[in-house]
Design a protein around this motif. Sequence first.
Motif, mmCIF file in Angstrom:
data_model
loop_
_atom_site.group_PDB
_atom_site.id
_atom_site.type_symbol
_atom_site.label_atom_id
_atom_site.label_comp_id
_atom_site.label_asym_id
_atom_site.label_seq_id
_atom_site.Cartn_x
_atom_site.Cartn_y
_atom_site.Cartn_z
ATOM 1 N N UNK A 20 1.101 -1.189 0.194
ATOM 2 C CA UNK A 20 0.024 -0.074 0.066
ATOM 3 C C UNK A 20 0.696 1.134 0.277
ATOM 4 N N UNK A 21 2.491 1.378 0.651
ATOM 5 C CA UNK A 21 3.194 2.756 0.519
ATOM 6 C C UNK A 21 3.050 2.931 -1.028
ATOM 7 N N UNK A 22 3.120 4.441 -1.158
ATOM 8 C CA UNK A 22 3.058 5.410 -2.335
ATOM 9 C C UNK A 22 3.738 6.411 -2.265
ATOM 10 N N UNK A 23 4.942 6.681 -2.928
ATOM 11 C CA UNK A 23 5.422 8.393 -2.949
ATOM 12 C C UNK A 23 5.821 8.012 -3.998
ATOM 13 N N UNK A 24 6.024 9.233 -3.907
ATOM 14 C CA UNK A 24 6.677 10.209 -5.446
ATOM 15 C C UNK A 24 7.903 11.274 -5.027
ATOM 16 N N UNK A 25 9.064 10.868 -6.348
ATOM 17 C CA UNK A 25 10.396 11.835 -6.401
ATOM 18 C C UNK A 25 10.675 12.020 -4.951
ATOM 19 N N UNK A 26 10.924 11.190 -4.096
ATOM 20 C CA UNK A 26 11.518 10.976 -2.940
ATOM 21 C C UNK A 26 12.945 10.421 -3.034
ATOM 22 N N UNK A 27 14.229 10.991 -2.188
ATOM 23 C CA UNK A 27 15.683 10.496 -2.229
ATOM 24 C C UNK A 27 15.725 9.442 -1.731
ATOM 25 N N UNK A 127 13.492 -14.130 6.227
ATOM 26 C CA UNK A 127 12.550 -13.526 5.150
ATOM 27 C C UNK A 127 12.897 -12.753 4.561
ATOM 28 N N UNK A 128 12.873 -13.029 3.694
ATOM 29 C CA UNK A 128 12.549 -10.935 2.636
ATOM 30 C C UNK A 128 11.527 -10.759 2.212
ATOM 31 N N UNK A 129 11.622 -9.643 2.436
ATOM 32 C CA UNK A 129 9.941 -9.022 2.323
ATOM 33 C C UNK A 129 10.272 -7.508 0.784
ATOM 34 N N UNK A 130 10.156 -7.707 -0.479
ATOM 35 C CA UNK A 130 10.556 -6.878 -1.187
ATOM 36 C C UNK A 130 9.550 -5.657 -1.396
ATOM 37 N N UNK A 131 10.207 -4.125 -1.875
ATOM 38 C CA UNK A 131 9.248 -2.959 -2.342
ATOM 39 C C UNK A 131 9.943 -2.581 -2.671
ATOM 40 N N UNK A 132 9.596 -2.766 -4.425
ATOM 41 C CA UNK A 132 10.209 -2.229 -5.436
ATOM 42 C C UNK A 132 9.455 -1.029 -6.162
ATOM 43 N N UNK A 133 10.438 0.085 -6.594
ATOM 44 C CA UNK A 133 10.326 1.304 -6.578
ATOM 45 C C UNK A 133 10.376 1.143 -7.640
ATOM 46 N N UNK A 134 11.085 2.524 -8.747
ATOM 47 C CA UNK A 134 11.003 3.155 -10.074
ATOM 48 C C UNK A 134 11.801 4.218 -9.971
ATOM 49 N N UNK A 135 12.581 5.085 -10.783
ATOM 50 C CA UNK A 135 14.134 5.850 -10.303
ATOM 51 C C UNK A 135 13.889 6.543 -11.348
ATOM 52 N N UNK A 136 14.475 7.735 -11.151
ATOM 53 C CA UNK A 136 14.121 8.842 -12.088
ATOM 54 C C UNK A 136 15.647 9.906 -12.279
ATOM 55 N N UNK A 137 16.532 10.115 -13.219
ATOM 56 C CA UNK A 137 17.179 11.934 -12.649
ATOM 57 C C UNK A 137 16.781 12.476 -12.213
ATOM 58 N N UNK A 138 16.893 12.999 -11.182
ATOM 59 C CA UNK A 138 16.433 14.403 -10.767
ATOM 60 C C UNK A 138 17.012 15.614 -11.473
ATOM 61 N N UNK A 139 16.765 17.035 -11.032
ATOM 62 C CA UNK A 139 17.340 17.427 -11.476
ATOM 63 C C UNK A 139 18.987 17.982 -10.849
ATOM 64 N N UNK A 140 19.903 19.121 -11.472
ATOM 65 C CA UNK A 140 21.211 18.988 -10.921
ATOM 66 C C UNK A 140 21.307 19.000 -9.618
ATOM 67 N N UNK A 141 21.946 18.408 -8.703
ATOM 68 C CA UNK A 141 22.176 18.357 -7.447
ATOM 69 C C UNK A 141 21.164 17.581 -6.341
ATOM 70 N N UNK A 142 19.975 17.151 -7.267
ATOM 71 C CA UNK A 142 19.259 16.299 -6.675
ATOM 72 C C UNK A 142 19.240 15.141 -6.704
#
Length: 181
Positions: A20-27, A127-142
């Motif tokens: 259920x975990x959701x987030x967008x564009x965090x480090x 035991x293994x629990x996985x949490x799949x995320x996607x990533x992108x390169x942020x703007x300079x310095x991010x």
Amino acid sequence: MVDDGDGGQVVASLTGRLHQLSFVDITADRVTARVIEAVADWAAGQGWRVYRRARSVLPLPAPMSGQFSIIDVACARPDAPPVVVEVDRTDRARTAEKLVAEAAAGRVAIWVRWGTGPFGAPPPAVHLVTCAVTHRNGSAGQGRLYTRRPDTDRPPPAHSSGPGTADVVELPIPLDDPGTS
């Protein structure tokens, strides 16, 4: 390996919560903190006592061998073995070693791995629990920014007309047909 009895049920429950975990564009640091927070909230919701940054049974290597490693989340459960959870993005040998020691001490040891995968299998006691995320390169310095949008079962969108309501036209349309001009 210690038989943890209900480890499979605990893992299934935690997997459901993290799904259920959701987030967008965090480090990366914020993702780890968000996952740890979700694990702690899940455990508290089970009615367990929750300890963040709890002492592990595994001592630190020399020269700090008088001190002990830290577990991200430890949970005391009434009438059941404790649960310990480590959250990592990378495949750290020290984490695996720590969790194997925790399992040998009778705890349900869970390694929550987050990232884009693939995730290697943990040692047999863990035991293994996985949490799949996607990533992108942020703007300079991010640096990289991570996003998780859980899979959802969504019905297809509603259409303006149902099957069989449109006029069927045979193709190709003859050019001498008066209805086509």
